[in-house]
Design a protein around this motif. Structure first.
Motif, PDB file in Angstrom:
ATOM      1  N   HIS A 197       0.823  -1.212   0.000  1.00 26.86           N
ATOM      2  CA  HIS A 197       0.000   0.000   0.000  1.00 26.86           C
ATOM      3  C   HIS A 197       0.851   1.253   0.000  1.00 26.86           C
ATOM      4  O   HIS A 197       1.906   1.304   0.631  1.00 26.86           O
ATOM      5  CB  HIS A 197      -1.033   0.006   1.129  1.00 26.86           C
ATOM      6  N   ASP A 250       5.943   1.367   6.959  1.00 25.72           N
ATOM      7  CA  ASP A 250       4.535   0.973   6.719  1.00 25.72           C
ATOM      8  C   ASP A 250       3.906   1.924   5.721  1.00 25.72           C
ATOM      9  O   ASP A 250       3.355   2.937   6.104  1.00 25.72           O
ATOM     10  CB  ASP A 250       3.793   0.975   8.061  1.00 25.72           C
ATOM     11  N   ASP A 251       3.884   1.649   4.437  1.00 30.00           N
ATOM     12  CA  ASP A 251       4.449   0.465   3.837  1.00 30.00           C
ATOM     13  C   ASP A 251       5.290   0.865   2.611  1.00 30.00           C
ATOM     14  O   ASP A 251       5.701   0.027   1.840  1.00 30.00           O
ATOM     15  CB  ASP A 251       3.283  -0.474   3.443  1.00 30.00           C
ATOM     16  N   GLU A 300      -5.271   1.132   2.350  1.00 30.67           N
ATOM     17  CA  GLU A 300      -5.092   0.071   3.356  1.00 30.67           C
ATOM     18  C   GLU A 300      -5.349   0.600   4.750  1.00 30.67           C
ATOM     19  O   GLU A 300      -5.991  -0.061   5.576  1.00 30.67           O
ATOM     20  CB  GLU A 300      -3.677  -0.525   3.278  1.00 30.67           C
ATOM     21  N   GLU A 301      -4.860   1.802   5.016  1.00 33.12           N
ATOM     22  CA  GLU A 301      -4.977   2.336   6.376  1.00 33.12           C
ATOM     23  C   GLU A 301      -6.405   2.783   6.709  1.00 33.12           C
ATOM     24  O   GLU A 301      -6.685   3.157   7.839  1.00 33.12           O
ATOM     25  CB  GLU A 301      -3.991   3.504   6.587  1.00 33.12           C
ATOM     26  N   ASP A 339       4.612  -6.228   4.592  1.00 36.17           N
ATOM     27  CA  ASP A 339       3.910  -5.174   5.332  1.00 36.17           C
ATOM     28  C   ASP A 339       3.785  -5.580   6.791  1.00 36.17           C
ATOM     29  O   ASP A 339       2.848  -5.199   7.480  1.00 36.17           O
ATOM     30  CB  ASP A 339       2.526  -4.946   4.694  1.00 36.17           C
TER      31      ASP A 339
END
Ligand code: BES
Ligand code: MN
Ligand code: MN
Length: 462
Positions: free
Chosen positions: A86, A125-126, A158-159, A185
């Motif tokens: 991501h 991340d990431d 993603e987050e 990740d």
């Protein structure tokens, strides 16, 4: 020096500088003020994939942020590795706790990272871990050593729960067809103790709202005579754990997988120092569910945590007030067999049932996802294990992680393939926290290790 080592040595300054450029773009998916930056990051990832040798690259639009897709198909009869990562990052706040600005990457040496670490939001991340795969691909294509087909899918949400990626995956099964999914990740135990993540926890995330009187009240005139939503909320939250720190929601544990004593003994073999753990966090004691070790508490056991709580007066000085409303954000980390939607329902039913008369309760579910475990006897795991042996000189330890990547279980459901989690971060890299960083050693070691995964995966697939 072998081919990949000399390639990394020769190009490492450029590898670092390219990552630094990517880290300068504040791709904060949670905050719409950064929309242009998030979109620009997608474009930058697209260009990097093209430069690394993908034949086709596209920025696939979604209802939210786009998914960058790239592929290099060399022979339809060879296996296909699908890399996922991501490009979005967490908000960097609290900003005042950063020792250098989160989107002005700098390299600093630390005790854990004597060769230096890149400090920036997203370093580990990431973006940093995702970019290792781009550079590993560059090595393989430019030296004619790509042994199989490769597809990249890099998302920007993603987050914030990957909900648009879920739709994309469901609608693009053929395009995404693969033999194994490869993700960096997650983390590993230490730079001299490589490990491979074999499990991720699931997640249920809810926001609760407690409403008492229809307006904020004078706490002298009304105090003691009406339910104070903040008092009530904190009492309700406190009741969600018993004296042994078990979660009190009925049926919460009913479906969970209980590990055998053998499995627990196997887990306990992983090197771990409780003293170092406490020292690193500056705490006098650990805290958690009775009957389980620290490593068990943060990987094979489910949890319930308040992530934020607010209401009433929090400005300077004192204001005597009973707030009309109080709020909290609560996450539950789940283990295999706990269904996140079912757990969300159990939470809601229970939370509503423990509310006293005189307040009303709203439970609003946010995102969630299922946990994941990957077997260690698969070809993918074996290939990863051999890759680490090549570059670390040690067999990596399989270890379950406490974190969540909810989309991984959906990958298995929709694409019917196993995910291998080759993470190169460390717990001390401060992901989601101020001063996130990623070791130069880790970054370069990742780039060096990944091509071996392709090599062994292709060999073992024959
Ligand atoms: N990369 C992390 C997850 C992670 C980190 C797993 C380290 C294992 C070890 C991912 O970006 C993340 O932060 N996931 C969120 C869940 C998501 C739905 C916001 C998490 O775990 O809180
Ligand atoms: Mn991540
Ligand atoms: Mn994250």
């Amino acid at each position: 020096m072998n081919s990949i080592q000399s390639y990394v040595t020769q190009h490492k300054d450029r590898f670092i500088n390219e990552l630094i450029e990517l880290l300068k773009i504040p791709s904060i998916s949670a905050d719409s003020a950064y929309k242009t930056d998030v979109l620009n990051t997608a474009k930058a990832v697209k260009i990097s994939l093209k430069n690394a040798g993908c034949d086709t690259v596209e920025v696939c639009e979604t209802e939210g942020y786009p998914i960058v897709y790239g592929e290099k198909i060399i022979d339809k009869n060879l296996p296909t590795v699908l890399v996922y990562g991501h490009y979005d990052v967490q908000p960097p706040d609290p900003l005042n706790l950063w020792t250098s600005p989160p989107f002005e990457p700098v390299i600093k040496k630390t005790d854990t990272h004597p060769e230096g670490a890149i400090y920036a939001r997203g370093a580990c991340d990431d973006k940093g871990q995702m970019y290792m795969h781009v550079k590993a691909l560059e090595f393989m294509t430019s030296t004619n050593q790509l042994p199989c087909n490769v597809k990249f899918m890099v998302e920007g949400e993603e987050e914030i729960g990957s909900s648009n990626l879920a739709i994309f995956v469901k609608n693009n099964q053929e395009k995404l067809k693969n033999d194994v999914i490869l993700i960096s990740d997650t983390g590993m135990i230490a730079n001299d103790i490589p490990s491979i993540t074999t499990g991720l926890r699931g997640l249920s995330y809810v926001e609760v709202e407690v409403t008492g009187p229809n307006r904020d009240l004078h706490s002298g005139l009304y105090g003691g005579a009406v339910a104070n939503p903040i008092n009530v909320l904190t009492k309700m939250i406190a009741s969600l754990h018993d004296e042994n720190n078990h979660i009190t929601i009925p049926e919460f544990y009913d479906k969970i997988e209980n590990l055998s004593n053998e499995e627990r003994a196997e887990m306990a073999k992983a090197p771990f120092s409780l003293t170092d753990y406490k020292d690193a966090l500056n705490i006098e004691a650990v805290y958690g569910e009775t009957g389980y070790t620290t490593n068990e508490r943060n990987s094979i056991r489910p949890t319930l945590d308040v992530n934020g709580i607010w209401g009433g007066y929090i400005g300077e000085g004192a204001k005597t007030v009973i707030a009309s409303k109080a709020y909290a954000k609560i996450s539950m980390r789940l283990v295999p067999n706990q269904d996140w939607e079912e757990i969300t329902e159990l939470f809601k039913t229970h939370f509503e049932s423990i509310a006293p008369k005189g307040v009303t309760i709203k439970v609003n579910p946010h995102h969630g996802g299922q946990g994941y475990v990957t077997p260690i006897n698969s070809i993918g795991y074996q290939a990863a294990s051999k890759a680490y042996q090549e570059t670390f000189g040690k067999t990596p330890i399989p270890q379950r992680s406490g974190g969540s990547i909810p989309i991984v279980s959906l990958f298995e459901e929709e694409l019917k393939s196993k995910t291998i989690l080759m993470g190169f971060g460390l717990d001390s890299d401060a992901i989601h926290s101020p001063n996130e960083h990623f070791g130069i050693f880790n970054y370069l070691k990742g780039i060096e290790t990944i091509p071996y995964f392709y090599k062994y995966f292709t060999e073992l697939s024959k």
